[in-house]
Design an enzyme around this catalytic site. Structure first.
Site, short mmCIF file in Angstrom:
data_model
loop_
_atom_site.label_atom_id
_atom_site.label_comp_id
_atom_site.label_asym_id
_atom_site.label_seq_id
_atom_site.Cartn_x
_atom_site.Cartn_y
_atom_site.Cartn_z
NE ARG A 10 -1.36 2.48 2.89
CZ ARG A 10 -0.87 3.62 3.39
NH1 ARG A 10 -0.80 4.71 2.63
NH2 ARG A 10 -0.43 3.67 4.63
CD GLU A 11 3.41 5.36 2.93
OE1 GLU A 11 2.58 5.50 3.83
OE2 GLU A 11 3.78 6.29 2.20
CG HIS A 70 -4.78 2.48 4.11
ND1 HIS A 70 -4.63 3.75 3.61
CD2 HIS A 70 -4.36 2.53 5.39
CE1 HIS A 70 -4.12 4.53 4.55
NE2 HIS A 70 -3.95 3.82 5.64
CG HIS A 192 2.32 5.26 8.85
ND1 HIS A 192 2.17 4.17 8.03
CD2 HIS A 192 2.53 6.31 8.02
CE1 HIS A 192 2.29 4.54 6.77
NE2 HIS A 192 2.52 5.84 6.73
CG HIS A 194 5.88 9.21 5.99
ND1 HIS A 194 6.05 8.88 4.68
CD2 HIS A 194 4.65 8.73 6.34
CE1 HIS A 194 4.98 8.23 4.24
NE2 HIS A 194 4.11 8.13 5.22
CG HIS A 286 37.95 -0.14 8.69
ND1 HIS A 286 36.62 0.06 8.94
CD2 HIS A 286 38.60 0.95 9.16
CE1 HIS A 286 36.46 1.23 9.54
NE2 HIS A 286 37.65 1.80 9.67
C1 HCA Z 1 -1.13 9.08 3.68
C2 HCA Z 1 -1.74 8.16 4.71
C3 HCA Z 1 -0.78 7.52 5.62
C4 HCA Z 1 -1.60 6.64 6.54
C5 HCA Z 1 -0.85 5.93 7.61
C6 HCA Z 1 -1.64 4.89 8.36
C7 HCA Z 1 0.05 8.56 6.39
O1 HCA Z 1 -0.98 10.23 3.97
O2 HCA Z 1 -0.81 8.59 2.59
O3 HCA Z 1 -2.78 4.55 7.97
O4 HCA Z 1 -1.14 4.38 9.35
O5 HCA Z 1 1.24 8.63 6.21
O6 HCA Z 1 -0.56 9.30 7.16
O7 HCA Z 1 0.14 6.72 4.89
CU CU Z 2 2.23 7.10 5.09
#
Ligand code: HCA
Ligand code: CU
Length: 465
Positions: A10-11, A70, A192, A194, A286
């Site tokens: 998905r992501e 999702h 979650h 980033h 090393h």
């Molecule tokens: C996005 C949604 C999500 C959802 C994360 C999750 C995010 O903005 O694409 O459902 O846990 O980063 O908020 O990926």
């Molecule tokens: Cu995300």
């Protein structure tokens, strides 16, 4: 004990220019299941019929992992998740002021109603529910608690604390999760995170210390912009640092390279665990240390993940690394010869980026004056391809460019349509690569020629090997 939800499907598919075929998604899901991840996020069925079809097929595999679909907070999306056989739906609805005002145009109260209603609806269809407050880390804390608790009361048993923009740092994540744990009704907390500032995994680990339960990962850190934590790195980090030994580490490298191949999204050589250089050593200091005792410069035993240590030989090389490489080929030399070989390597290493084992064997031949009968392990070959007449050659070329071991590809005139230069660690690997090239749709036949020697020339980019 940490849990992992992998969301490569998905992501990960939100990575620019990445699209998986249904079969490829099924294969990725099977492999994730063998590794032992607890949940697989298989896609958002409203995105396309192809994404929906993949969710259905994956749900039909009856894997151990829970299959998550999702969805935005829409009845149609949630209904699809249920019809396709997902175990759980992850409903996301943004909660930050900026998203409510500029994107959804809803008040906080309206958002709560929307979330409550859709969680209830999903529960009425028999689905387990996770609620994701998108952009949670930029959301007013009291409101975040309020909307999450409304979702939990409506039947959600998981909340995903989404650092959608990757703005957290470990200490703030730790503090926030501690606070959230205190205020939330009983539920599991997913993280979650980033990776916009390169802190995703560190943040996620800090969140687990704060009392969260689950980390979202993707294979090779795929995802929107800079992605989210890499599956392999996350699993090995928990193995090494937190004593979490429940996942199968031996499958990680092959999954990472499978995903590279089918996505066309390749990792940097310095990527942890699965990157080409993750277990390579270069400088004399090393390599000397590692050859005496690997623990001097290795915190992770490469065998743990089915990899091998690599000693790079070039101008940084010391005697010990050269002796060890020569020994691998059954070549013994005197101290004085060794010194001359190392000097020679250092000279060449200034001009050329990469030394093949062929070069090293050749130098040893020159210095010792003996003919050495050794077949170098790193192999370069020219593979010529004839394409089917009804196929555009450029389609085959595009596929060829996706292989990591293909160094260059040319469309040419003559008996063959494509000429390419490939590299492999040994004959076995070369064989596998050619087999794979043969499975490219439109490839009629191939002819392979091993490169015995490569010469530098005065003009052009001869230094590029
Ligand atoms: C996005 C949604 C999500 C959802 C994360 C999750 C995010 O903005 O694409 O459902 O846990 O980063 O908020 O990926
Ligand atoms: Cu995300």
């Amino acid at each position: 004990m940490v849990e992992i939800l992998d969301t490569t499907l998905r992501e990960g598919e939100q990575t620019p220019y990445v699209n998986f075929q249904v079969e490829e998604k099924m294969e990725i899901a099977r492999r994730l299941d063998l590794i032992g991840v607890e949940m697989i996020e298989a896609g958002d069925p409203s995105v396309s019929p192809n994404v929906a079809a993949a969710i259905e097929k994956i749900a039909g595999l009856k894997l151990k992992a829970e299959i998550v679909a999702h969805s935005m907070a829409t009845r149609s999306g949630i209904k699809k998740a249920s019809d396709l056989g997902a175990d759980r739906v992850a409903v996301f609805y943004a909660t930050s002021k900026i998203h409510l005002e500029s994107k959804t145009n809803r008040s906080q109260d309206e958002a709560i109603d929307i979330v409550r209603e859709h969680v209830q609806y999903a529960r009425s269809l028999g689905l387990k529910v996770r609620y994701t407050p998108e952009d949670a880390t930029r959301t007013d804390f009291d409101f975040l608690v309020q909307i999450c608790n409304a979702a939990i009361e409506a039947g959600a048993d998981r909340i995903s604390y989404a650092d959608t923009l990757g703005i957290m740092q470990p200490h703030s994540m730790h503090e926030n999760i501690l606070k959230l744990r205190e205020k939330l009704l009983p539920c599991k907390i997913d993280l979650h995170c980033h990776d916009d500032l390169g802190l995703a995994l560190a943040n996620a680990m800090a969140g687990i210390r704060g009392g969260a339960d689950c980390i979202h990962t993707t294979v090779n850190s795929m995802g929107e912009r800079t992605g989210i934590p890499d599956l392999s790195t996350t699993i090995v980090a928990f193995h090494q640092l937190e004593g979490e030994h429940k996942y199968d580490l031996t499958q990680l490298v092959s999954l990472a390279s499978y995903v590279e191949k089918v996505s066309g999204f390749f990792s940097a050589p310095n990527k942890p665990i699965t990157g080409q250089n993750a277990f390579s050593h270069k400088s004399g200091v090393h390599t000397n240390g590692v050859l005496k005792n690997p623990s001097t410069y290795e915190s992770i035993n490469p065998e743990l993940v089915g990899r091998e240590r690599k000693i790079v030989i070039d101008k940084y090389t010391g005697k010990r690394a050269v002796v060890s490489r020569l020994e691998e080929y059954g070549i013994t030399v005197s101290d004085e010869e060794l010194q001359r070989i190392v000097d020679e390597i250092k000279n060449i290493g200034d001009e050329r980026k990469l030394l093949f084992d062929t070069d090293i064997v050749e130098i040893a031949e020159q210095v010792t004056g003996k003919v050495i009968d050794a077949i170098p392990r790193d192999i370069h070959a020219i593979v010529q391809i004839e394409a089917e007449s009804h196929i555009y050659t450029s389609l085959v070329v595009r596929r060829m460019r996706n292989f990591k071991n293909v160094s260059s590809v040319y469309e040419i005139t003559g008996d063959y349509d494509i000429n390419s230069v490939v590299k492999a660690r040994d004959v076995h690997e070369l064989n596998n690569l050619i087999e794979e090239i043969r499975t490219i749709p439109g490839v009629k036949q191939t002819e392979t020629r091993l490169i015995l020697k490569k010469y530098a020339v005065k003009n052009g980019n001869s230094k590029e090997q």
